[in-house]
Every structure is written in structure tokens, then in C-alpha cells.
Write an enzyme that holds these catalytic residues in place. Structure first.
Site, mmCIF file in Angstrom:
data_model
loop_
_atom_site.group_PDB
_atom_site.id
_atom_site.type_symbol
_atom_site.label_atom_id
_atom_site.label_comp_id
_atom_site.label_asym_id
_atom_site.label_seq_id
_atom_site.Cartn_x
_atom_site.Cartn_y
_atom_site.Cartn_z
ATOM 1 C CG HIS A 269 -1.899 1.129 1.272
ATOM 2 N ND1 HIS A 269 -3.261 0.925 1.309
ATOM 3 C CD2 HIS A 269 -1.742 2.468 1.273
ATOM 4 C CE1 HIS A 269 -3.887 2.090 1.343
ATOM 5 N NE2 HIS A 269 -2.971 3.059 1.316
ATOM 6 C CG HIS B 205 -1.367 6.841 -1.832
ATOM 7 N ND1 HIS B 205 -2.643 6.887 -2.367
ATOM 8 C CD2 HIS B 205 -1.494 6.250 -0.616
ATOM 9 C CE1 HIS B 205 -3.498 6.346 -1.510
ATOM 10 N NE2 HIS B 205 -2.819 5.958 -0.436
ATOM 11 C CD GLN C 120 -6.955 10.676 -1.349
ATOM 12 O OE1 GLN C 120 -5.840 10.182 -1.324
ATOM 13 N NE2 GLN C 120 -7.838 10.491 -0.363
ATOM 14 C CG HIS D 144 -7.723 4.321 1.212
ATOM 15 N ND1 HIS D 144 -7.310 3.652 0.079
ATOM 16 C CD2 HIS D 144 -6.682 5.125 1.580
ATOM 17 C CE1 HIS D 144 -6.078 4.045 -0.222
ATOM 18 N NE2 HIS D 144 -5.675 4.934 0.674
ATOM 19 C CD GLU E 9 -6.145 6.745 6.340
ATOM 20 O OE1 GLU E 9 -4.975 7.071 6.580
ATOM 21 O OE2 GLU E 9 -6.624 6.720 5.191
ATOM 22 C CG ASP F 265 -0.522 5.300 3.477
ATOM 23 O OD1 ASP F 265 -0.859 5.423 2.288
ATOM 24 O OD2 ASP F 265 -1.249 5.639 4.412
ATOM 25 C CD1 TRP G 297 -3.662 12.395 4.022
ATOM 26 C CD2 TRP G 297 -2.609 12.604 2.059
ATOM 27 N NE1 TRP G 297 -4.616 12.573 3.056
ATOM 28 C CE2 TRP G 297 -4.000 12.703 1.838
ATOM 29 C CE3 TRP G 297 -1.758 12.704 0.963
ATOM 30 C CZ2 TRP G 297 -4.550 12.907 0.583
ATOM 31 C CZ3 TRP G 297 -2.291 12.906 -0.298
ATOM 32 C CH2 TRP G 297 -3.676 13.008 -0.485
#
Length: 445
Positions: free
Chosen positions: A59, A61, A155, A213, A216, A312, A318
């Protein structure tokens, strides 16, 4: 070079060193003293090092990486929803080539830390599908070094973003490997449930995997995991389904959780956990005691469910940190989840190898066994406990019988099969120029 012999290696279950014979890109034999049986085969002595299947990044991005470092870019920090808002502004001015350039750096860092399989979530809430096009190209360009799976990830919401569900479907038709969703970001619980059901039905229609997702958030009322698990069970796609994050489970009451686990066990879905990212993002609204933000990993493992750890983010809206080194993620995860009993540490490497391979459905294309592709890494340790305790670096990485790099001078090789380099000694094979160019690029921004 069709045949190559690696001697003096230790697998996790070996009590004494064995040798690996590679023939035609697959493991041909695994046994002691093969060097005596094949004296003419080029030989590399790994000095008793621990040998594992390659690390699996389940996982990340890749379309987001390093955007927090761009001059003038909104920095990382705060909550998940704040990060989404920052990314929405950041992506507006990014080209596919710029996304590819940044992602290439991140992939190189992961490859040099032992990763050979990556699942990247790619934002498709963009009518031009810029990130998707960039990652589809990168998947093909880097296939000799790493296998990349792409999740069509909305997203900004499958329904909160206008036409998001249609963009997800278009991404699958363009070649994405899995369908994603973010139900806790949708406007209402009803739309969140609708997005989960849509994701599973798209997966059934296109014969692909699902990676959502899921929950979260610190909100104990965020319970989309039960919907994902029930849909996976009803459509018989549990083995193809991954629930990522599931942070809210750490806040569920125990009575509800006990019932939920019965469903999770029946569904047989996978869990991708991002310890460092969620330690950073979650608990922002708490005073004290402050929640850790990570799901119930020990309980999931005790129930026989498949759990894997992931990076991640790497320096994006983030999360400001991240190197792509899964050994660092593993170290953080073991601490935050209190997986520190001796037996748990002995099996900890499963969280970044075999368990990730199960989630990505790598099957017989993964693992150290005769007849399987000859892909492995060697660590600077001779047993799993020391490897985890010392965060042992990767000394050697081999993919399909081809040496990607050898980093340690104490590993003995036979010239002229290998040539020196700053970070690696790379086999002289077809595509050597591309290998050297890939390894040489160090720029981030």
C-alpha cells in the site's frame, strides 16, 4: 547467463547453510554443497546470510510522493481530511511526466531496500486521469526491476467527487489491477455503503481485486469494514479483497468487535496496515489518553487473518517523512502493536514478505522453492530475530535470476560477471544500460 549458484545461504527455517542453483531464471535446486556438484557454474558466496523472498509493498501512493517538498507546496501535517484538501490543490498543476519522475525515485529507493512488488493506489478523481496514465507507463517501464499493481482509487470520493464512480470504471478499463474506494470520505453513510457495494461489483464485473481505504478515522461509528467484509463474503471475493487502514477498529467497543470478527473470519479478507502514517494522522482530536490510530493487529493475527504492513506515503500532503524502507515500517509497527514477544519477533518478517504476497495474490510466482521465479533478497544477518532487531540492511537482491544489486564488499563474486558501481554491483546482462540509469538517478526535487 542462464545458470548461477548462490552458496552459503540461510532461509528462515534452515538450521545449517544451503545453496541455491538458478537455471533459466527459476530456482532449480536448493540443497547443501551444490558447488561441488556444479563446479563450472558461476558462484556467489553469500557468507551465511539470511535469504528471504523479496519485500512486498502492499500500500503506497506513488503519484503523491515528494510533493510535500516542492517549494511553495502545502506541507504535510494535520488530519486525513486536511491532507485530501491539500492534495486537491497540489495535483491541479502536476503533469504526468513530473509524477513519473518523482515516482521513479521512490520506486528506486524501495528496490534498493529490497522491495520487488508494489501495490500503488492512484488517484482517479481527475477527469484527465493524469496520475493513472503516468503510473500505467511507469509500470511497464520498470517491470524488469519491480512488479507494480495499480488500484483505481477515488481519493476525493466515488460519489463526493462528481462522476467519481465513472472514472473508477474507466481506470479499470484502461488497465488498473484493482478497484478502490474511500467510504468514510463520502458525504453520508448511505453513499459510503453505496461506494463499497459499487467497488465489489466492479471487481466482479472486471475480474479484478478490491482494496478499500476503510475507516481511516478515529470515529468509532465508522463501520464500513462490516459492509466490505459482508459484500466480499456474499460475492465470494474475500481472497481478492483488502481492507486498508481500518483505524476505527481500534475505537470499536469489544462487544461489537467480537461479532465483527466472526464475519471477518468467514469473509477471509486481507488487511493492509500503515503504522507510521496512521500514528501521524490519527488521534489529532484527542486530548489524553491519545489513541494510537492503528487497527487491532494482534487480534487479527490471532484470528488467523492475513495482515501486512505498508509505507503508505513518502513526503506528501499527509505525511512528511517516509523512506520506502519496509524494515523501518516493520520496526514501528511491532512497537505500536506491541508485537514484541520472542515468537512474534521471529515471525515478524512475514508482515513485509509472505503476508503482502498473499494480499497481492502473487501465488506461485513468489517464494523460495524449486520451479518458482528466482527472486530473493539477502540480509546482513543470519537469523530472523537479529534481522528485525538490527533492522538489517539488504546486501543483495536478485529478480528472476538477474542480480539487481550487491552492496556488501564481503560478498565474494566471480569476475567478469559483475561490474562495480557506487551503490551496487550489477550483472552484465541485456538491458544493462537501463539498469545503470535507473540506479544512478538520485534526484528528488
Amino acid at each position: 547467463m542462464d545458470r548461477l549458484l548462490f552458496t552459503n545461504i540461510r532461509r528462515r527455517t534452515d538450521t545449517y547453510p544451503v545453496d541455491l542453483l538458478i537455471d533459466g531464471g527459476v530456482f532449480a535446486e536448493i540443497a547443501p554443497s551444490l558447488a561441488q556438484a556444479y563446479p563450472q557454474v558461476p558462484c556467489i558466496d553469500l557468507g551465511g546470510r539470511l535469504v528471504l523472498p523479496p519485500y512486498v509493498e502492499p500500500h503506497i501512493h506513488l503519484d503523491y510522493v515528494y510533493t510535500a517538498r516542492e517549494p511553495g507546496a502545502p506541507g504535510a501535517g494535520g488530519t486525513l481530511f486536511e491532507g485530501i484538501s491539500r492534495w486537491s490543490r497540489t495535483k491541479a498543476g502536476m503533469s504526468a511526466q513530473e509524477m513519473k519522475r518523482r515516482a521513479r525515485i521512490a520506486v528506486k529507493k524501495q528496490v534498493l531496500s529490497g522491495v520487488q512488488h508494489i501495490r500503488t493506489h492512484v488517484d482517479v478523481t481527475d477527469p484527465a486521469l493524469t496520475g493513472l496514465r503516468a503510473m500505467l507507463e511507469l509500470r511497464e517501464e520498470l517491470r524488469d526491476f519491480v512488479s507494480i499493481q495499480i488500484v483505481a482509487f477515488p481519493q476525493e470520493g466515488m460519489y463526493a467527487y462528481p462522476g467519481g464512480d465513472r472514472l473508477v470504471q474507466e481506470a479499470l478499463e484502461m488497465g488498473a489491477d484493482a478497484v478502490g474506494a474511500i467510504p468514510h470520505y463520502e458525504f453520508t453513510r448511505g453513499l459510503g455503503i453505496r461506494s463499497v457495494r459499487r467497488a465489489v461489483r466492479l471487481a466482479v464485473k472486471y475480474g479484478c481485486m478490491v482494496d478499500v481505504h476503510c475507516d481511516e478515522t478515529d470515529d468509532e461509528q465508522s463501520r464500513f469494514l462490516e459492509e466490505l467484509a459482508s459484500q466480499a463474503y456474499l460475492h465470494d471475493v474475500g481472497e481478492l479483497t483488502t481492507a486498508s487502514h481500518t483505524c476505527a477498529m481500534g475505537s470499536y467497543n469489544n462487544a461489537y468487535t467480537a461479532r465483527l470478527f466472526g464475519l471477518l473470519e468467514r469473509a477471509g479478507i486481507h488487511f493492509a496496515v500503515c503504522p507510521t502514517e496512521n500514528l501521524h494522522l490519527q488521534g489529532r482530536g484527542d486530548a489524553y489518553p491519545r489513541r494510537r490510530g492503528v487497527t487491532r493487529v494482534p487480534e487479527l493475527l490471532a484470528a488467523g487473518l492475513n495482515v501486512c504492513f505498508a509505507q503508505d506515503s513518502i513526503s506528501d500532503p499527509w505525511y512528511p517523512l517516509g523512506s520506502g524502507n519496509l524494515m523501518n515500517v516493520l520496526d514501528a509497527g511491532l512497537h505500536v502493536c506491541q508485537l514484541t514477544e520472542s515468537e512474534q519477533i521471529e515471525h515478524a518478517l512475514d508482515l513485509i514478505t509472505d503476508n503482502g504476497a498473499k494480499a497481492l495474490r502473487l501465488g506461485n510466482g513468489y517464494g523460495i522453492a524449486p520451479g518458482r521465479p528466482a527472486s530473493f533478497i539477502a540480509l546482513n544477518a543470519d537469523n530472523p530475530f537479529d534481522a528485525v532487531c538490527e533492522r538489517a540492511p539488504v546486501a543483495c537482491s536478485v529478480r528472476g535470476g538477474r542480480i539487481l544489486f550487491i552492496r556488501n564488499e564481503q560478498i565474494h563474486t566471480q569476475e567478469p560477471f559483475l561490474t562495480g558501481g557506487e551503490l551496487s554491483m550489477i550483472q552484465k546482462i541485456g538491458g544493462q544500460q537501463a539498469v545503470e540509469q535507473f540506479m544512478a538517478d538520485k534526484r528528488v526535487v
